[in-house]
Every structure is written in structure tokens, then in C-alpha cells.
Design a protein around this motif. Structure first.
Motif, PDB file in Angstrom:
ATOM      1  N   UNK A 298      -2.124  15.567  43.695  1.00  0.00           N
ATOM      2  CA  UNK A 298      -0.768  15.517  43.014  1.00  0.00           C
ATOM      3  C   UNK A 298       0.033  14.744  43.755  1.00  0.00           C
ATOM      4  N   UNK A 299       1.041  13.902  43.184  1.00  0.00           N
ATOM      5  CA  UNK A 299       1.949  13.066  43.698  1.00  0.00           C
ATOM      6  C   UNK A 299       3.203  13.756  43.797  1.00  0.00           C
ATOM      7  N   UNK A 300       3.750  14.022  45.159  1.00  0.00           N
ATOM      8  CA  UNK A 300       5.110  14.865  45.135  1.00  0.00           C
ATOM      9  C   UNK A 300       6.022  13.813  45.607  1.00  0.00           C
ATOM     10  N   UNK A 301       5.737  12.630  45.950  1.00  0.00           N
ATOM     11  CA  UNK A 301       7.092  11.676  46.194  1.00  0.00           C
ATOM     12  C   UNK A 301       6.443  10.421  46.778  1.00  0.00           C
ATOM     13  N   UNK A 302       7.513   9.677  47.130  1.00  0.00           N
ATOM     14  CA  UNK A 302       7.067   8.362  47.680  1.00  0.00           C
ATOM     15  C   UNK A 302       8.431   8.022  49.000  1.00  0.00           C
ATOM     16  N   UNK A 303       8.094   7.000  49.596  1.00  0.00           N
ATOM     17  CA  UNK A 303       8.884   6.320  50.695  1.00  0.00           C
ATOM     18  C   UNK A 303       8.681   5.110  51.095  1.00  0.00           C
ATOM     19  N   UNK A 304       9.439   4.356  51.500  1.00  0.00           N
ATOM     20  CA  UNK A 304       9.155   2.739  51.880  1.00  0.00           C
ATOM     21  C   UNK A 304       8.846   2.872  53.582  1.00  0.00           C
ATOM     22  N   UNK A 305       7.799   2.470  53.584  1.00  0.00           N
ATOM     23  CA  UNK A 305       7.070   2.466  55.079  1.00  0.00           C
ATOM     24  C   UNK A 305       7.971   1.359  56.013  1.00  0.00           C
ATOM     25  N   UNK A 306       7.879   1.598  57.166  1.00  0.00           N
ATOM     26  CA  UNK A 306       8.504   0.587  58.195  1.00  0.00           C
ATOM     27  C   UNK A 306       8.278  -0.649  58.237  1.00  0.00           C
ATOM     28  N   UNK A 307       6.831  -1.040  57.746  1.00  0.00           N
ATOM     29  CA  UNK A 307       6.672  -2.571  57.497  1.00  0.00           C
ATOM     30  C   UNK A 307       6.994  -2.989  56.089  1.00  0.00           C
ATOM     31  N   UNK A 308       7.397  -2.192  55.215  1.00  0.00           N
ATOM     32  CA  UNK A 308       7.869  -2.772  53.905  1.00  0.00           C
ATOM     33  C   UNK A 308       6.929  -2.152  52.822  1.00  0.00           C
TER      34      UNK A 308
ATOM     35  N   UNK B 191      12.034  10.662  52.178  1.00  0.00           N
ATOM     36  CA  UNK B 191      11.028  10.558  50.992  1.00  0.00           C
ATOM     37  C   UNK B 191      11.992  10.706  49.536  1.00  0.00           C
ATOM     38  N   UNK B 192      11.568  10.293  48.320  1.00  0.00           N
ATOM     39  CA  UNK B 192      12.079  10.193  47.380  1.00  0.00           C
ATOM     40  C   UNK B 192      11.284  11.241  46.591  1.00  0.00           C
ATOM     41  N   UNK B 193      11.619  12.484  46.020  1.00  0.00           N
ATOM     42  CA  UNK B 193      10.850  13.441  45.059  1.00  0.00           C
ATOM     43  C   UNK B 193      10.817  13.116  43.667  1.00  0.00           C
ATOM     44  N   UNK B 194       9.909  13.221  43.283  1.00  0.00           N
ATOM     45  CA  UNK B 194       9.717  13.506  41.693  1.00  0.00           C
ATOM     46  C   UNK B 194      10.599  14.627  41.399  1.00  0.00           C
ATOM     47  N   UNK B 195      11.159  14.508  39.959  1.00  0.00           N
ATOM     48  CA  UNK B 195      11.892  15.612  39.329  1.00  0.00           C
ATOM     49  C   UNK B 195      10.729  16.279  38.552  1.00  0.00           C
ATOM     50  N   UNK B 196      10.725  17.375  38.165  1.00  0.00           N
ATOM     51  CA  UNK B 196       9.755  18.217  37.413  1.00  0.00           C
ATOM     52  C   UNK B 196       8.534  18.507  38.100  1.00  0.00           C
ATOM     53  N   UNK B 197       7.504  18.425  37.491  1.00  0.00           N
ATOM     54  CA  UNK B 197       6.084  18.663  37.643  1.00  0.00           C
ATOM     55  C   UNK B 197       5.504  17.553  38.822  1.00  0.00           C
ATOM     56  N   UNK B 198       4.682  17.981  39.656  1.00  0.00           N
ATOM     57  CA  UNK B 198       3.956  16.901  40.517  1.00  0.00           C
ATOM     58  C   UNK B 198       3.133  15.972  39.211  1.00  0.00           C
ATOM     59  N   UNK B 199       2.924  14.858  39.738  1.00  0.00           N
ATOM     60  CA  UNK B 199       1.818  13.950  38.780  1.00  0.00           C
ATOM     61  C   UNK B 199       0.654  13.869  39.300  1.00  0.00           C
ATOM     62  N   UNK B 200      -0.323  14.172  38.381  1.00  0.00           N
ATOM     63  CA  UNK B 200      -1.730  14.245  38.629  1.00  0.00           C
ATOM     64  C   UNK B 200      -2.149  12.829  39.095  1.00  0.00           C
TER      65      UNK B 200
END
Length: 70
Positions: free
Chosen positions: A28-38, A6-15
Motif C-alpha cells: 500500500x502507498x503511504x506517501x511520497x517525497x522528492x529525493x535529493x537527486x530530484x 513526506x507528503x502523506x495520502x489523505x484517507x485510506x492507503x492506496x493498493x
């Protein structure tokens, strides 16, 4: 629990809002990742029954608040 992919956001989570059961719910958005299927998955935190929960959701199921109809 930390997800090493996971790539986490810096600072406050995004609504954001997520779609579930035909309705949009606040979160709130905490982070994101690339899924196996792309595809991109977003890690969201939200409240259900008074308890904080978090889950991975597809990008298409998430929007910025107030962007209804776009």
C-alpha cells in the motif's frame, strides 16, 4: 516514524505493487517525497514473513495492481 519531507495520502492507503527480484508484490502507498537527486520516491508498506515493513522505493519500481504489461 514520521518523515518531515513526506507528503502523506489523505484517507485510506492506496493498493499498489512493487517490483523486487523480478516479481511484483502487493503493498500500500503511504506517501511520497522528492529525493535529493530530484526523483520521486514512494513510501510503501508491505508484509514480509508475517511482519509489516515499510520502505522508500523509486517511482519506477511501483505500479497499480493489475497493470501488468503496461
Amino acid at each position: 516514524m514520521h518523515d518531515p519531507g513526506m507528503t502523506a495520502l489523505l484517507g485510506e492507503p492506496l493498493p499498489v505493487e512493487f517490483s523486487h527480484g523480478g516479481d511484483w508484490h502487493p503493498a500500500v502507498l503511504l506517501g511520497w517525497r522528492d529525493a535529493v537527486e530530484g526523483a520521486c520516491q514512494l513510501r510503501l508498506q508491505f508484509v514480509v514473513g508475517g511482519l509489516k515493513r515499510s520502505s522508500w522505493l523509486p517511482l519506477a519500481a511501483v505500479r497499480l495492481p493489475g497493470s501488468a504489461g503496461t
